[in-house]
Design an enzyme around this catalytic site. Structure first.
Site, short mmCIF file in Angstrom:
data_model
loop_
_atom_site.label_atom_id
_atom_site.label_comp_id
_atom_site.label_asym_id
_atom_site.label_seq_id
_atom_site.Cartn_x
_atom_site.Cartn_y
_atom_site.Cartn_z
N LYS A 117 -4.14 -14.80 -11.47
CA LYS A 117 -4.61 -15.44 -10.23
C LYS A 117 -6.03 -15.01 -9.93
O LYS A 117 -6.35 -13.81 -10.02
CB LYS A 117 -3.67 -15.02 -9.09
N LYS B 240 -10.65 -11.47 -5.80
CA LYS B 240 -11.71 -10.45 -5.79
C LYS B 240 -11.19 -9.13 -6.33
O LYS B 240 -11.89 -8.43 -7.03
CB LYS B 240 -12.19 -10.21 -4.35
N LYS C 148 0.84 -1.20 0.00
CA LYS C 148 0.00 0.00 0.00
C LYS C 148 0.88 1.25 0.00
O LYS C 148 0.61 2.21 -0.72
CB LYS C 148 -0.93 -0.02 1.23
P1 ADP Z 1 -8.92 -12.54 -2.60
O1 ADP Z 1 -7.59 -12.54 -3.31
O2 ADP Z 1 -10.03 -12.91 -3.53
O3 ADP Z 1 -9.19 -11.26 -1.83
P2 ADP Z 1 -8.23 -13.62 -0.04
O4 ADP Z 1 -6.93 -12.90 -0.08
O5 ADP Z 1 -9.29 -13.18 0.91
O6 ADP Z 1 -8.84 -13.70 -1.53
O7 ADP Z 1 -7.87 -15.16 0.19
C1 ADP Z 1 -8.38 -15.98 1.21
C2 ADP Z 1 -7.65 -17.30 1.14
O8 ADP Z 1 -7.84 -17.93 -0.15
C3 ADP Z 1 -6.14 -17.16 1.33
O9 ADP Z 1 -5.69 -18.22 2.16
C4 ADP Z 1 -5.57 -17.30 -0.06
O10 ADP Z 1 -4.30 -17.89 -0.06
C5 ADP Z 1 -6.59 -18.19 -0.78
N1 ADP Z 1 -6.69 -17.84 -2.21
C6 ADP Z 1 -7.25 -16.71 -2.71
N2 ADP Z 1 -7.21 -16.69 -4.06
C7 ADP Z 1 -6.58 -17.85 -4.44
C8 ADP Z 1 -6.22 -18.43 -5.71
N3 ADP Z 1 -6.52 -17.83 -6.86
N4 ADP Z 1 -5.61 -19.63 -5.70
C9 ADP Z 1 -5.32 -20.25 -4.54
N5 ADP Z 1 -5.62 -19.75 -3.31
C10 ADP Z 1 -6.25 -18.57 -3.24
#
Ligand code: ADP
Ligand code: TRP
Length: 321
Positions: free
Chosen positions: A190, A193, A111
């Site tokens: 990847k 969200k 950030k």
């Molecule tokens: P986002 O990237 O959608 O905001 P988060 O950071 O809240 O998702 O991720 C929550 C959990 O899901 C974490 O443990 C993260 O490692 C896993 N995760 C999120 N996106 C992926 C992905 N594309 N592939 C594998 N694991 C993921």
């Protein structure tokens, strides 16, 4: 032996969250005294600033997890803020956390690198996470690769507190979830969200099909042979397929002579079948909001009992009790 993990309620869970994290939490459940899983709403406060959305997200996260197979008879499921002892412990351990340790943590660092100013909450995010872990005497913390740094911070903080005040905290170990499960999104990056490329586990089925049909593909001619291992459509398919389905699909890629539309249709079919039971289970829980609230209340009561014990231990050790 305690296994603990948390997941932020920042929106409905997607395939990346499921294959990268939630699936493994569920695989590790078995005994509700051993497996503690929580919905990290205090962490989500660093980004979700709409109270109605926050409440809805927490409830949806509970329904999603229960639907996906988190069994309240085999794991303790609770909401982070229902255990106020966590916030109390956060302050105690913050007093032994060097600024430099937090300045190196990626969420804050990124950030800042983008020239944005961070709130203290984002800066101290890893300390709250350390309190989450330490307050339940957690031994194993299964997380996605991106969270390993935070587990190291928790270990460092526990080490400093123990050095100053005696043997108070158990040193936790991170367990990286199968890192091959980095799930690609509809654009091949990847799935996340923040990239707007997600497909949710409980997506409306029509929307799901549309999203799948819009997954980006290359424009090489149909008859050409293709390497399945570098194709994100194939990677997505692999998550849902049985070994033999996967082999067959890989052979088709190598042979060539297919259209991506055909593969997308197969992906839509396997994904729909894969989550069919979960979808039904989620609907059953959704029809019983009292039951869901009861599960969370009982989970919180069990978690609090342990949290109170560890907090008291820390308070006595540092001389405020
Ligand atoms: P986002 O990237 O959608 O905001 P988060 O950071 O809240 O998702 O991720 C929550 C959990 O899901 C974490 O443990 C993260 O490692 C896993 N995760 C999120 N996106 C992926 C992905 N594309 N592939 C594998 N694991 C993921
Ligand atoms: N920070 C984690 C994430 O964004 C969620 C989390 C909060 C967590 N507290 C935790 C994970 C404690 C493991 C243990 O995914």
């Amino acid at each position: 032996m305690r296994i603990l993990s948390g997941i932020q309620p920042t929106g409905r869970f997607h395939w990346g969250n499921y294959f990268g994290a939630i699936q493994q939490y569920i695989a590790l459940q078995g005994d509700k005294e051993k497996a503690f899983y929580f919905i990290a709403n205090l962490h989500a406060l660093t980004t979700v600033r709409d109270p109605e959305r926050m409440r809805q997200n927490v409830y949806d996260a509970a329904l999603d997890l229960l639907g996906l197979g988190l069994d309240p008879e085999k794991a303790t499921l609770f909401v982070q803020s229902d255990v106020p002892e966590v916030s109390q412990l956060t302050w105690l351990i913050m007093t032994v956390t060097p600024m430099g340790l937090l300045e190196r943590c990626h969420a804050y660092k990124e950030k800042k690198a983008r020239g944005l100013t961070a709130d203290t909450g984002l800066f101290a995010y890893p300390v709250l996470m350390a309190a989450d872990i330490l307050i339940y005497d957690s031994n194993i913390v299964p997380v996605g690769e991106d969270q390993m740094q935070h587990i190291e911070v928790a270990r460092d903080i526990a080490g400093s507190f123990n050095y100053l005040f005696g043997n108070v905290f158990v040193l936790p170990k991170g367990k990286v979830l199968d890192s091959s499960a980095k799930v690609p999104g509809t654009d091949g990056e990847k799935m996340s969200k923040s990239y707007g490329n997600t497909i949710e586990c409980f997506e409306d089925l029509k929307v799901q099909r549309k999203k799948i049909m819009r997954i980006t593909t290359d424009s090489r001619p149909m008859e050409e042979s293709k390497d399945p291992e570098i194709d994100h459509l194939f990677q997505l398919y692999s998550n849902f397929a049985t070994d033999s389905q996967r082999e067959e699909m890989a052979a088709l890629y190598r042979r060539g002579g297919f259209g991506y539309g055909q593969i997308k249709k197969e992906l839509a079919d396997v994904a729909e079948a894969y989550f069919a039971d979960a979808r039904k289970r989620r609907e059953e829980f959704a029809a019983q909001p009292e039951l869901v609230r009861e599960i969370l209340a009982q989970g919180a009561a069990r978690a609090r009992q342990k949290a109170a014990e560890v907090l008291l231990r820390a308070e006595i050790a540092c001389g405020i009790k």
